[in-house]
Design a protein around this motif. Structure first.
Motif, PDB file in Angstrom:
ATOM      1  N   PHE A  55       0.839  -1.191   0.000  1.00  0.00           N
ATOM      2  CA  PHE A  55       0.000   0.000   0.000  1.00  0.00           C
ATOM      3  C   PHE A  55       0.876   1.242   0.000  1.00  0.00           C
ATOM      4  N   MET A  64      -1.309  11.554   5.209  1.00  0.00           N
ATOM      5  CA  MET A  64      -1.543  10.667   4.085  1.00  0.00           C
ATOM      6  C   MET A  64      -2.861  11.080   3.438  1.00  0.00           C
ATOM      7  N   MET A  68      -6.529   6.834   1.129  1.00  0.00           N
ATOM      8  CA  MET A  68      -5.763   5.714   1.697  1.00  0.00           C
ATOM      9  C   MET A  68      -6.182   5.471   3.147  1.00  0.00           C
ATOM     10  N   LYS A  69      -6.417   6.520   3.913  1.00  0.00           N
ATOM     11  CA  LYS A  69      -6.902   6.337   5.292  1.00  0.00           C
ATOM     12  C   LYS A  69      -8.185   5.516   5.287  1.00  0.00           C
ATOM     13  N   LEU A  72      -7.514   1.906   4.492  1.00  0.00           N
ATOM     14  CA  LEU A  72      -6.899   1.180   5.614  1.00  0.00           C
ATOM     15  C   LEU A  72      -7.948   0.744   6.632  1.00  0.00           C
ATOM     16  N   ALA A  87       5.059  -0.949   2.190  1.00  0.00           N
ATOM     17  CA  ALA A  87       4.444   0.374   2.140  1.00  0.00           C
ATOM     18  C   ALA A  87       5.387   1.332   1.427  1.00  0.00           C
ATOM     19  N   ALA A  97       3.317   9.646   5.467  1.00  0.00           N
ATOM     20  CA  ALA A  97       2.358   8.634   5.015  1.00  0.00           C
ATOM     21  C   ALA A  97       2.949   7.226   4.903  1.00  0.00           C
ATOM     22  N   ARG A 100       3.408   5.676   8.363  1.00  0.00           N
ATOM     23  CA  ARG A 100       2.126   5.390   9.034  1.00  0.00           C
ATOM     24  C   ARG A 100       1.446   4.172   8.428  1.00  0.00           C
ATOM     25  N   ILE A 101       1.500   4.059   7.110  1.00  0.00           N
ATOM     26  CA  ILE A 101       0.921   2.886   6.453  1.00  0.00           C
ATOM     27  C   ILE A 101       1.665   1.630   6.900  1.00  0.00           C
ATOM     28  N   THR A 104       0.795   0.639  10.472  1.00  0.00           N
ATOM     29  CA  THR A 104      -0.562   0.096  10.524  1.00  0.00           C
ATOM     30  C   THR A 104      -0.571  -1.351  10.039  1.00  0.00           C
ATOM     31  N   MET A 105       0.095  -1.599   8.931  1.00  0.00           N
ATOM     32  CA  MET A 105       0.136  -2.950   8.375  1.00  0.00           C
ATOM     33  C   MET A 105       0.845  -3.915   9.322  1.00  0.00           C
TER      34      MET A 105
END
Length: 146
Positions: A55, A64, A68-69, A72, A87, A97, A100-101, A104-105
């Protein structure tokens, strides 16, 4: 054959270019890759059937992109635990961004992530093309291909 999905949110086209170059790097290794704009992901089942998910989103004004938010939050409902992930993103100043992605993943979705996010100002600057191809190859190796 291993399958991967690269989803991007791009404002100026740079993140899309990076997505396509990452996909190209995976294809060199023999991975079947689908590249999709984040707007094409409408439900969590759109993320099913892939061995790896990558992503990426641009950073704009320290954030971001909203699309995309939203994706997610949708992806949180999908069963991504243990899948290979990566990411990436383009940025002008700060580049929050991709990190953060990635986090999160890794920490929310519990995915098997590559070493870190790929952050490029442009695919055309400072070896960006090679770095994006190499990121795709890292993902392929994590899948046991190439």
């Amino acid at each position: 054959m291993a399958k991967a999905l690269v989803v991007y949110a791009s404002r100026s086209g740079e993140t899309q270019k990076i997505a396509e170059l990452i996909a190209e790097g995976m294809r060199f290794a023999g991975i079947e890759v689908k590249v999709a704009d984040v707007g094409a992901i409408k439900k969590e089942t759109d993320l099913e059937g892939f061995d790896a998910l990558i992503f990426g989103a641009a950073t704009y004004h320290g954030e971001m992109l909203q699309a995309m938010k939203t994706m997610l939050f949708l992806a949180e409902k999908a069963s991504l635990q243990g899948k290979v992930g990566g990411a990436f993103g383009a940025f002008g100043w700060s580049g929050e961004a991709p990190e953060r992605i990635f986090q999160t993943m890794k920490n929310i979705f519990l995915m098997d992530m590559v070493s870190g996010p790929l952050m490029l100002k442009s695919a055309n600057l400072g070896g960006g093309l090679q770095m994006a191809h190499d990121y795709g190859k890292q993902i392929s190796k994590k899948l046991g291909v190439g």
